[in-house]
Design a protein around this motif. Structure first.
Motif, short mmCIF file in Angstrom:
data_model
loop_
_atom_site.label_atom_id
_atom_site.label_comp_id
_atom_site.label_asym_id
_atom_site.label_seq_id
_atom_site.Cartn_x
_atom_site.Cartn_y
_atom_site.Cartn_z
N GLY A 80 59.89 -41.67 1.45
CA GLY A 80 60.30 -41.84 0.05
C GLY A 80 59.20 -42.35 -0.89
O GLY A 80 59.41 -42.46 -2.10
N CYS A 81 58.01 -42.71 -0.35
CA CYS A 81 56.96 -43.21 -1.25
C CYS A 81 56.26 -42.02 -1.92
O CYS A 81 56.50 -40.85 -1.57
CB CYS A 81 55.96 -44.07 -0.51
N MET A 82 55.45 -42.31 -2.90
CA MET A 82 54.73 -41.23 -3.58
C MET A 82 53.30 -41.17 -3.06
O MET A 82 52.61 -42.19 -3.06
CB MET A 82 54.73 -41.46 -5.08
N VAL A 83 52.87 -40.00 -2.59
CA VAL A 83 51.51 -39.86 -2.03
C VAL A 83 50.68 -38.98 -2.96
O VAL A 83 51.06 -37.85 -3.27
CB VAL A 83 51.55 -39.21 -0.62
N TRP A 84 49.55 -39.55 -3.41
CA TRP A 84 48.62 -38.79 -4.24
C TRP A 84 47.38 -38.49 -3.41
O TRP A 84 46.82 -39.40 -2.79
CB TRP A 84 48.20 -39.60 -5.48
N LEU A 85 46.93 -37.26 -3.42
CA LEU A 85 45.70 -36.90 -2.69
C LEU A 85 44.54 -36.85 -3.67
O LEU A 85 44.60 -36.08 -4.64
CB LEU A 85 45.86 -35.51 -2.07
N ASN A 86 43.49 -37.63 -3.40
CA ASN A 86 42.38 -37.62 -4.34
C ASN A 86 41.38 -36.50 -3.98
O ASN A 86 40.46 -36.69 -3.19
CB ASN A 86 41.69 -38.99 -4.34
N VAL A 87 41.61 -35.34 -4.60
CA VAL A 87 40.78 -34.17 -4.28
C VAL A 87 39.34 -34.38 -4.72
O VAL A 87 38.39 -33.98 -4.04
CB VAL A 87 41.37 -32.91 -4.98
N TRP A 88 39.17 -35.04 -5.86
CA TRP A 88 37.81 -35.23 -6.36
C TRP A 88 36.98 -36.01 -5.33
O TRP A 88 35.83 -35.68 -5.04
CB TRP A 88 37.80 -35.95 -7.72
N ASN A 120 42.94 -23.86 4.01
CA ASN A 120 42.88 -24.00 5.47
C ASN A 120 41.85 -25.02 5.91
O ASN A 120 41.92 -25.54 7.01
CB ASN A 120 42.56 -22.65 6.12
N SER A 121 40.83 -25.28 5.05
CA SER A 121 39.90 -26.36 5.34
C SER A 121 40.23 -27.51 4.40
O SER A 121 40.19 -27.34 3.17
CB SER A 121 38.45 -25.90 5.10
N PHE A 122 40.56 -28.68 4.97
CA PHE A 122 40.93 -29.82 4.12
C PHE A 122 39.73 -30.42 3.39
O PHE A 122 39.86 -31.35 2.62
CB PHE A 122 41.65 -30.89 4.94
N ASN A 123 38.53 -29.87 3.65
CA ASN A 123 37.34 -30.34 2.92
C ASN A 123 37.30 -29.77 1.51
O ASN A 123 36.61 -30.29 0.64
CB ASN A 123 36.06 -29.88 3.63
N TYR A 124 38.01 -28.66 1.29
CA TYR A 124 37.95 -27.98 -0.02
C TYR A 124 39.35 -27.48 -0.36
O TYR A 124 39.82 -26.49 0.21
CB TYR A 124 36.96 -26.80 0.09
N ILE A 125 40.03 -28.21 -1.26
CA ILE A 125 41.43 -27.86 -1.56
C ILE A 125 41.68 -27.86 -3.09
O ILE A 125 42.56 -28.56 -3.58
CB ILE A 125 42.41 -28.81 -0.84
N ARG A 131 52.52 -25.65 2.21
CA ARG A 131 53.69 -25.01 1.58
C ARG A 131 53.68 -25.12 0.07
O ARG A 131 54.29 -24.32 -0.62
CB ARG A 131 54.97 -25.66 2.11
N ARG A 132 53.06 -26.18 -0.45
CA ARG A 132 53.08 -26.37 -1.91
C ARG A 132 51.77 -25.96 -2.57
O ARG A 132 51.48 -26.37 -3.69
CB ARG A 132 53.42 -27.83 -2.27
N ILE A 133 50.99 -25.14 -1.90
CA ILE A 133 49.76 -24.63 -2.51
C ILE A 133 50.13 -23.88 -3.79
O ILE A 133 51.26 -23.40 -3.93
CB ILE A 133 49.00 -23.71 -1.51
N CYS A 134 49.19 -23.79 -4.73
CA CYS A 134 49.45 -23.14 -6.02
C CYS A 134 50.13 -21.77 -5.80
O CYS A 134 49.58 -20.90 -5.13
CB CYS A 134 48.14 -22.94 -6.78
N ALA A 135 51.31 -21.63 -6.40
CA ALA A 135 52.08 -20.40 -6.19
C ALA A 135 51.45 -19.23 -6.97
O ALA A 135 51.70 -18.07 -6.66
CB ALA A 135 53.52 -20.62 -6.65
N GLY A 136 50.62 -19.55 -7.96
CA GLY A 136 50.03 -18.48 -8.77
C GLY A 136 48.61 -18.14 -8.34
O GLY A 136 47.87 -17.47 -9.08
N LEU A 137 48.23 -18.59 -7.12
CA LEU A 137 46.83 -18.43 -6.70
C LEU A 137 46.29 -17.00 -6.79
O LEU A 137 45.23 -16.79 -7.39
CB LEU A 137 46.65 -19.03 -5.29
#
Ligand code: HEM
Length: 197
Positions: A80-88, A120-125, A131-137
């Motif tokens: 239930g917590c909110m998780v933010w991924l820091n892509v930068w 597929n590589s978590f180094n570059y996202i 499942r929640r990848i950009c639907a308009g990719l």
């Protein structure tokens, strides 16, 4: 993204020259860019990918909310917590990237790097992962290439005399340039009639 890519290109004249060369070779100066040209524009593609690395459009993606508690990498993540991924931070991590703050499109031309937008590589996202990848990719990837290739193929772009680029961004879900990029176009096609099509 178009604005970030254009700004980075004007900041890197040698890269701009390579993009122009590629467009002249694969499209020519007496026709317009078409969808069939896009897969041949490898340098432009690498340049866009490098721009996404350093200027990810959604630097924290869309927040996740786990339905079960779990432990990931030694960290307890409660349900239930909110998780933010820091892509930068991932995209500029020196453990992953050599000279991470240097703008080097060539890192995406290296065949062994094999980096794309698939997540597929978590180094570059830059457009997320899973499942929640950009639907308009598929639409976004082609449209971005097409718009940029067309702008760069039809015109040479320069900064207005006496101005300088700067790369500050504004705070928000989507990373926008704080100050708009202003550029002056000069026609580069052989036949002026192409501009009226
Ligand atoms: C350059 C253009 C675009 C970029 C950089 C971009 C980037 C992103 C990112 C980073 C996410 C979050 C992914 C995640 O949290 O894992 C996202 C989600 C999403 N994008 Fe895009 N996007 C672009 C264009 C589009 C377009 C053109 C569409 C629709 C036609 C679209 C539809 C969506 C939708 C529906 C989601 C939510 C997906 C979900 O939560 O299941 N995007 N996008």
């Amino acid at each position: 993204m178009v604005e970030w890519v254009m700004a980075e290109l004007m900041q890197h004249p040698e890269a701009m020259r390579k993009v122009n060369e590629e467009l002249t070779e694969f499209v020519g100066l007496d026709s317009l860019v078409e969808e069939s040209h896009l897969p041949k524009l490898h340098y432009l593609d690498a340049f866009i990918k490098e721009t996404f690395r350093l200027h990810p459009a959604l630097p924290f993606l869309v927040p996740r909310c786990p339905s079960q508690s779990s432990t990931v990498g030694g960290y307890y993540i409660p349900k239930g917590c909110m998780v933010w991924l820091n892509v930068w931070v991932i995209h500029s991590d020196p453990k992953i990237w050599e000279n991470p703050l240097e703008f080097q499109p060539e890192r995406f031309l290296n065949e062994s790097s094999n980096l794309d937008y698939s997540g597929n590589s978590f180094n570059y996202i830059p457009v997320g992962s899973g499942r929640r990848i950009c639907a308009g990719l598929p639409l976004a990837e082609k449209t971005l290439m097409y718009i940029l290739a067309s702008l760069l193929h039809s015109f040479e772009w320069k900064l207005p005399h006496g101005t300088k680029l700067e790369f500050s961004d504004s705070f928000g879900i989507v990373t926008k340039k704080l100050n708009p990029t202003v550029a002056v176009p000069t026609p580069r096609l052989s036949n002026f009639e192409l501009y009226t099509k």
